[in-house]
Design an enzyme around this catalytic site. Structure first.
Site, PDB file in Angstrom:
ATOM      1  N   LYS A 145       1.154  -1.241  -0.168  1.00  0.00           N
ATOM      2  CA  LYS A 145      -0.238  -0.191   0.027  1.00  0.00           C
ATOM      3  C   LYS A 145       1.241   0.967  -0.171  1.00  0.00           C
ATOM      4  O   LYS A 145       2.016   1.471   0.761  1.00  0.00           O
ATOM      5  CB  LYS A 145      -0.863  -0.155   1.343  1.00  0.00           C
ATOM      6  CG  LYS A 145      -1.932   1.256   1.625  1.00  0.00           C
ATOM      7  CD  LYS A 145      -2.967   0.573   2.317  1.00  0.00           C
ATOM      8  CE  LYS A 145      -3.998   1.843   2.589  1.00  0.00           C
ATOM      9  NZ  LYS A 145      -4.976   1.583   3.862  1.00  0.00           N
ATOM     10  N   SER A 154      -8.896   1.423   3.172  1.00  0.00           N
ATOM     11  CA  SER A 154      -8.733   2.370   2.577  1.00  0.00           C
ATOM     12  C   SER A 154      -7.850   1.653   1.093  1.00  0.00           C
ATOM     13  O   SER A 154      -6.271   2.011   0.483  1.00  0.00           O
ATOM     14  CB  SER A 154      -7.730   4.086   3.501  1.00  0.00           C
ATOM     15  OG  SER A 154      -6.590   3.147   4.265  1.00  0.00           O
ATOM     16  N   SER A 204      -9.638  -0.282   7.544  1.00  0.00           N
ATOM     17  CA  SER A 204      -9.130  -0.074   6.433  1.00  0.00           C
ATOM     18  C   SER A 204      -8.720  -1.528   5.744  1.00  0.00           C
ATOM     19  O   SER A 204      -8.630  -1.329   4.237  1.00  0.00           O
ATOM     20  CB  SER A 204      -8.316   0.649   6.547  1.00  0.00           C
ATOM     21  OG  SER A 204      -8.441   2.059   6.439  1.00  0.00           O
TER      22      SER A 204
END
Length: 591
Positions: A80, A154, A178
């Site tokens: 990420k 996210s 997330s």
């Protein structure tokens, strides 16, 4: 894409056993990424150069040949883009914020040392502020099974990269859910470790005191493998803690009180959650209803309380100097932290301490909690129309976990008719990570979850299932209204035993009225058809009063659209429930 199994445990065993080369695995990953780029171009923010990937893979092969035991030999993974990879820009989905780190995050270093091959940096809700995946200037990754719907965030790009089979696993982060919400929507395992179990050195902070790096994986075995590699104390991380392991019997499982099981109108999610609870009970667990209101109160402190100021602190310089560089929805949240006072912070801490005591007392009688991961899912267009309110809904069951120092494991629990995933999350007190993995393994072994849908490669057509009970049945006078719209018969079945059927008076052609009556009802024969959304809409506008289209529960608990009736429909009508269906009634007329 080939049919090669692309999970971490399988690939590592094959490369370590020299049955497959790491270079071949890397090439397969790169080929898959190239093929999928036309389907979802928003998965990646940055990619490691191909020659660098192949060089690292060749190095892994050389280490294996030299006799090194590499637990992740040749396994491709994604990172990420709020987690550092040396030499590759970290953007946190904000180009203005970008910097190039000279060293990788501690967890990334540990994975590479174990033989894993980093492929690139994935998209995310900007500054990891969001649970939906649409708050990024790099585009919005979508659910891999239905691209009209959000991927969850996210950790959006990370979830898509794994669910689409581009890499074997991916690192995400989880402050408020997330790493769990996108796991649920894309049918993955999402492990959110205890705070401090995995180092956060090299992570762009969202809420520094709460942040966790997580893993999104295809299986429990892969999550366990990653945890074994990266867990452990890091003296460079002020929030790292010496590793502990707390056992769990996993016999007593807390579930919300019935009125606290909120699904916001998502009948499929409600049904899948109840099935998951039935599975847990079948494993021998005792399901105990608990009041989760104290957990919800703790959750409110994250975005509606003083902890929002911690997000503001992480981005304050950019917020002051270049606010236009920040996504509008993210900026609105961050601006909210400016009004938090020191007094607010201390009051919040005092209340959180009180709620922590309540949670600690809960663990005296419970081994773990089993909650829905998210109450529902939204289309990307819906999320963009109401970005704050709908995003908040997705955190209904996740936001409290880090505030109350808990570990969590998101697990797949089935699929909606639209192809999107629904999941449950097992939650335990701090340091129950290994025990949660074992409990999750037992659940998945008993769950018999149907195979995942095919990847949405061309844009899945939106469809609606419709139950018909009378004149629209095959061979009946109004069936042409379905066949002319190319409706596809799914099944002939019955409703739940909670309906009565009436033959309406003075109806041409003869039509029935299906009425929900509860325990006094019976199962009524129906046919279920599938229509695309446009065809369904054109069909609905032709339904005459006193009939209407509502929701009908089938015998297996599935809820579909179907014919219902206004109260006036049964004026002068004949109760034909005992016949079990409209065909039987028509046969009596013929006789």
């Amino acid at each position: 894409m080939t049919d090669m199994l692309f999970d971490a445990a399988t690939l590592a065993a094959a490369v370590a056993g020299r049955k497959m080369s790491a270079v071949a695995v890397a090439r397969e990953s790169l080929d898959r990424i190239q093929a999928y780029a036309a389907v979802q171009p928003a998965v990646w923010i940055a990619r490691v150069a191909e020659e660098k990937v192949l060089s690292m893979a060749a190095r892994a092969d050389a280490r294996v040949a030299a006799g090194e035991r590499l637990p992740l030999a040749g396994v491709p993974f994604a990172i990420k883009d709020n987690i550092d990879l040396a030499g590759i820009e970290t953007t946190a989905a904000c180009p203005t914020f970008a910097y190039t780190p000279s060293r990788s995050a501690e967890v990334v270093d540990r994975l590479i040392a174990a033989g894993a091959i980093p492929i690139g940096k994935t998209n995310l809700d900007q500054f990891a502020t969001g649970l939906n995946g649409t708050r990024s200037p790099y585009g919005a990754p979508a659910c891999v099974f239905n691209r009209a719907y959000v991927s969850g965030g996210s950790s959006s790009g990370s979830s898509v990269a794994v669910a689409a089979g581009l890499v074997a696993f991916a690192l995400g982060t989880d402050t408020a859910g997330s790493g769990r919400v996108p796991a649920a929507f894309n049918g993955l395992v999402g492990m959110k470790p205890t705070k401090g179990r995995w180092s956060t050195t090299g992570l762009v902070p969202a809420c520094r005191s709460l942040d966790c790096i997580t893993v999104l994986a295809q299986s429990i075995a892969d999550a366990r493998l990653i945890d074994r590699v990266v867990a452990g104390f890091d003296p460079t991380d002020a929030y790292s803690r010496p590793r502990e392991e707390r056992p769990l019997a996993a016999r007593s499982i807390g579930v919300p009180l019935p009125h606290q099981r909120l699904f916001l109108g998502d009948a499929a999610a409600e049904r899948l959650y109840e099935r998951a609870l039935e599975t847990l009970a079948a494993t021998g667990a005792d399901l105990v209803e608990v009041d989760i209101e104290p957990l919800r109160e703790a959750a409110a402190l994250l975005y509606n309380g003083p902890w929002v100021a911690e997000r503001t602190a992480a981005t304050e310089a950019l917020l002051d100097d270049q606010p236009e560089a920040i996504d509008p929805a993210v900026r609105e949240i961050l601006e909210g932290g400016r009004s938090v006072s020191g007094v607010d912070v201390f009051r919040g801490q005092y209340r959180l301490a009180e709620l922590q005591r309540i949670a600690d007392a809960m663990w005296q009688s419970l081994d773990l909690l089993a909650l829905p991961t998210a109450p529902t899912i939204y289309r990307i267009a819906e999320m963009r129309a109401a970005p704050i309110a709908l995003n908040s809904n997705l955190g209904l069951y996740t936001n409290f976990v880090n505030l109350l120092d808990m570990a969590a494991l998101a697990l797949p629990a089935g699929w909606r008719d639209n192809g999107t995933g629904f999941g449950i999350t097992l939650i335990g007190p701090a340091w129950t990570d290994v025990a949660l993995l074992a409990a999750g393994e037992a659940y998945l072994a008993a769950a018999h979850i149907p195979p995942q849908p095919a990847l949405d490669m061309e844009g899945r057509m939106e469809t609606v299932k419709l139950a018909v009970v009378g004149a629209h049945l095959e061979g009946m006078p109004l069936h042409w209204q379905l066949s002319s719209r190319k409706a596809r018969l799914i099944e002939a079945t019955t409703t739940a035993p909670t309906y009565k059927l009436f033959a309406m008076a003075n109806s041409t052609p003869p039509k029935p009225a299906l009425i929900h009556v509860g325990a006094e009802g019976a199962a009524i024969a129906v046919e279920v058809y599938e229509l695309d959304v446009a065809a369904f809409g054109s069909f609905v506008v032709e339904v005459p009063a006193p009939l209407a289209i509502g929701s009908v529960t089938l015998s297996d608990g599935t809820v579909v659209k179907g014919f219902v009736a206004e109260p006036r429909a049964i004026e002068g009508a004949r109760d034909i429930t005992v016949l079990g269906g409209w065909r039987a009634y028509i046969e009596t007329l013929a006789a």
